[in-house]
Each structure stands twice: as structure tokens, then as C-alpha cells.
Scaffold this motif. Structure first.
Motif, PDB file in Angstrom:
ATOM      1  N   LYS A  77       0.809  -1.224   0.000  1.00  0.00           N
ATOM      2  CA  LYS A  77       0.000   0.000   0.000  1.00  0.00           C
ATOM      3  C   LYS A  77       0.844   1.277   0.000  1.00  0.00           C
ATOM      4  N   VAL A  78       2.138   1.195   0.342  1.00  0.00           N
ATOM      5  CA  VAL A  78       2.972   2.401   0.309  1.00  0.00           C
ATOM      6  C   VAL A  78       3.710   2.566  -1.017  1.00  0.00           C
ATOM      7  N   SER A  94       8.862 -14.846   5.702  1.00  0.00           N
ATOM      8  CA  SER A  94       8.682 -14.562   7.120  1.00  0.00           C
ATOM      9  C   SER A  94       8.445 -13.061   7.231  1.00  0.00           C
ATOM     10  N   PRO A  95       8.058 -12.572   8.396  1.00  0.00           N
ATOM     11  CA  PRO A  95       7.866 -11.125   8.535  1.00  0.00           C
ATOM     12  C   PRO A  95       9.140 -10.319   8.283  1.00  0.00           C
ATOM     13  N   GLU A  96      10.305 -10.920   8.414  1.00  0.00           N
ATOM     14  CA  GLU A  96      11.566 -10.221   8.202  1.00  0.00           C
ATOM     15  C   GLU A  96      12.128 -10.417   6.799  1.00  0.00           C
ATOM     16  N   HIS A  97      11.494 -11.252   5.994  1.00  0.00           N
ATOM     17  CA  HIS A  97      12.039 -11.578   4.676  1.00  0.00           C
ATOM     18  C   HIS A  97      10.945 -11.460   3.612  1.00  0.00           C
ATOM     19  N   ILE A  98      10.715 -10.237   3.152  1.00  0.00           N
ATOM     20  CA  ILE A  98       9.739  -9.976   2.102  1.00  0.00           C
ATOM     21  C   ILE A  98      10.509  -9.564   0.857  1.00  0.00           C
ATOM     22  N   VAL A  99      10.200 -10.205  -0.265  1.00  0.00           N
ATOM     23  CA  VAL A  99      10.879  -9.937  -1.533  1.00  0.00           C
ATOM     24  C   VAL A  99       9.830  -9.628  -2.591  1.00  0.00           C
ATOM     25  N   LEU A 100      10.051  -8.554  -3.336  1.00  0.00           N
ATOM     26  CA  LEU A 100       9.173  -8.198  -4.449  1.00  0.00           C
ATOM     27  C   LEU A 100       9.783  -8.680  -5.747  1.00  0.00           C
ATOM     28  N   SER A 113       8.504  -5.188   7.067  1.00  0.00           N
ATOM     29  CA  SER A 113       7.628  -4.077   6.678  1.00  0.00           C
ATOM     30  C   SER A 113       7.960  -2.795   7.443  1.00  0.00           C
ATOM     31  N   ASP A 114       8.912  -2.855   8.367  1.00  0.00           N
ATOM     32  CA  ASP A 114       9.333  -1.658   9.099  1.00  0.00           C
ATOM     33  C   ASP A 114       9.878  -0.614   8.126  1.00  0.00           C
ATOM     34  N   ASN A 115       9.574   0.630   8.374  1.00  0.00           N
ATOM     35  CA  ASN A 115      10.061   1.754   7.555  1.00  0.00           C
ATOM     36  C   ASN A 115       9.657   1.630   6.087  1.00  0.00           C
ATOM     37  N   SER A 116       8.500   1.051   5.818  1.00  0.00           N
ATOM     38  CA  SER A 116       8.085   0.825   4.430  1.00  0.00           C
ATOM     39  C   SER A 116       7.962   2.109   3.620  1.00  0.00           C
ATOM     40  N   ALA A 117       7.471   3.176   4.218  1.00  0.00           N
ATOM     41  CA  ALA A 117       7.338   4.426   3.469  1.00  0.00           C
ATOM     42  C   ALA A 117       8.707   4.936   3.027  1.00  0.00           C
ATOM     43  N   VAL A 136      16.557  -2.728  -0.411  1.00  0.00           N
ATOM     44  CA  VAL A 136      16.166  -1.564   0.386  1.00  0.00           C
ATOM     45  C   VAL A 136      15.867  -1.981   1.827  1.00  0.00           C
ATOM     46  N   SER A 137      16.322  -3.171   2.212  1.00  0.00           N
ATOM     47  CA  SER A 137      16.051  -3.650   3.569  1.00  0.00           C
ATOM     48  C   SER A 137      16.643  -2.715   4.620  1.00  0.00           C
ATOM     49  N   ALA A 138      17.727  -2.041   4.281  1.00  0.00           N
ATOM     50  CA  ALA A 138      18.303  -0.986   5.123  1.00  0.00           C
ATOM     51  C   ALA A 138      18.231   0.274   4.265  1.00  0.00           C
ATOM     52  N   PRO A 139      17.135   1.027   4.336  1.00  0.00           N
ATOM     53  CA  PRO A 139      16.923   2.137   3.398  1.00  0.00           C
ATOM     54  C   PRO A 139      18.001   3.213   3.424  1.00  0.00           C
ATOM     55  N   SER A 140      18.728   3.348   4.517  1.00  0.00           N
ATOM     56  CA  SER A 140      19.792   4.348   4.559  1.00  0.00           C
ATOM     57  C   SER A 140      21.042   3.861   3.831  1.00  0.00           C
ATOM     58  N   ASN A 141      21.054   2.569   3.456  1.00  0.00           N
ATOM     59  CA  ASN A 141      22.207   1.998   2.766  1.00  0.00           C
ATOM     60  C   ASN A 141      21.719   1.023   1.684  1.00  0.00           C
ATOM     61  N   PRO A 142      21.008   1.523   0.645  1.00  0.00           N
ATOM     62  CA  PRO A 142      20.486   0.642  -0.395  1.00  0.00           C
ATOM     63  C   PRO A 142      21.611   0.092  -1.268  1.00  0.00           C
ATOM     64  N   ALA A 143      21.296  -0.988  -1.985  1.00  0.00           N
ATOM     65  CA  ALA A 143      22.300  -1.603  -2.854  1.00  0.00           C
ATOM     66  C   ALA A 143      21.660  -2.096  -4.139  1.00  0.00           C
TER      67      ALA A 143
END
Length: 145
Positions: A77-78, A94-100, A113-117, A136-143
Motif C-alpha cells: 500500500k505504500v 517470514s515477517p523479516e524476509h519480504i521480496v518483491l 515491513s518496518d520503515n516501508s514508506a 532496500v532492507s536498510a533504506p539508509s544503505n540501499p544496494a
């Protein structure tokens, strides 16, 4: 009724009743066995079909519990429309492993889903760069790879 999100009843004098029904809107579809379940933004599965709806993003979940469905809904939704239309499937192991999974055989490691926006904001310019795997799992350090 599962497709009903809410009902509001009001009374009008002298002899009328007004009923307002709000239906659930599907955000994605989840495959469980041979059935496809439509899921709304609250993670509620409210409709089943034997064939997938080609207009809805697909999701696969290792154990489709309510909490995981809410996490997938939070991610989808974001996403801006231009990114959401590229999503072909969402894998939630799992809740910690979401892949698009995106068109063009591209993958986005979303993490939780933390920090999704913030992840969605970071992903938009990232997708303009060449690559197959976006993290983008660590949005401040994307790869990108």
C-alpha cells in the motif's frame, strides 16, 4: 460477511433508516493450495477464486497467518503506482524476509515491513539504475547488483 468492511446505520425521522455498507477493496491476492484469496489493506482475506485475477499483484507466503498478511499489505500500500504496476509477485517467507518480484526478472529485497514508506521513497530512484537485484532492507544503505 467477509467482503463487508463496515456498516453504518442511521435513523431518519419519522420513518426511515439509512444503511451505508463499505466493501473491502483487494490490494493483492494470495495463493493457498489451489485457491487465490483476495486480501485487503488490513490483511483480511475476503474472497476466494480458483483462477487468479490478472489485475491484482500476487503474493506467496510460507505460512499465511494474519500478521504476515498485514506486513505484505503494509508494503504494497505504500508503493507508488509506477512501482506497484511493475510488481508481479510478493514472496513473504517470514515477517523479516519480504521480496518483491518485478517485471524484467528484477528482485527487490524489502526485508521487514518496518520503515516501508522510507523504503518506497528510496526504491523509486533506485529502479532507474540498471540492475537485477535491489536491496532496500536498510533504506539508509540501499544496494544494487
Amino acid at each position: 460477511l467477509p467482503p463487508v468492511k463496515s456498516v453504518k446505520v442511521s435513523r431518519g425521522w419519522p420513518s426511515s433508516i439509512k444503511i451505508k455498507v463499505t466493501e473491502r477493496t483487494p490490494l493483492f491476492q494470495l495463493r493457498v493450495g489451489e485457491q487465490w484469496h483476495w486480501v485487503d489493506e488490513e490483511g483480511v482475506a475476503f474472497y476466494s477464486a480458483s483462477e487468479p485475477n490478472e489485475e491484482l499483484p500476487r503474493a506467496l507466503a510460507q505460512s499465511p497467518d494474519a500478521e504476515l498478511l498485514v506486513d505484505v499489505a503494509e508494503v504494497l500500500k505504500v508503493l507508488p503506482a509506477e512501482v506497484l504496476e511493475q510488481v508481479t509477485a510478493t514472496n513473504a517467507m517470514s515477517p523479516e524476509h519480504i521480496v518483491l518480484e518485478l517485471t524484467g526478472d528484477r528482485l527487490v529485497n524489502w526485508g521487514s515491513s518496518d520503515n516501508s514508506a522510507e523504503k518506497a521513497r528510496v526504491l523509486v530512484p533506485l529502479l532507474a539504475q540498471p540492475g537485477q537485484n535491489y536491496d532496500v532492507s536498510a533504506p539508509s544503505n540501499p544496494a544494487i547488483s
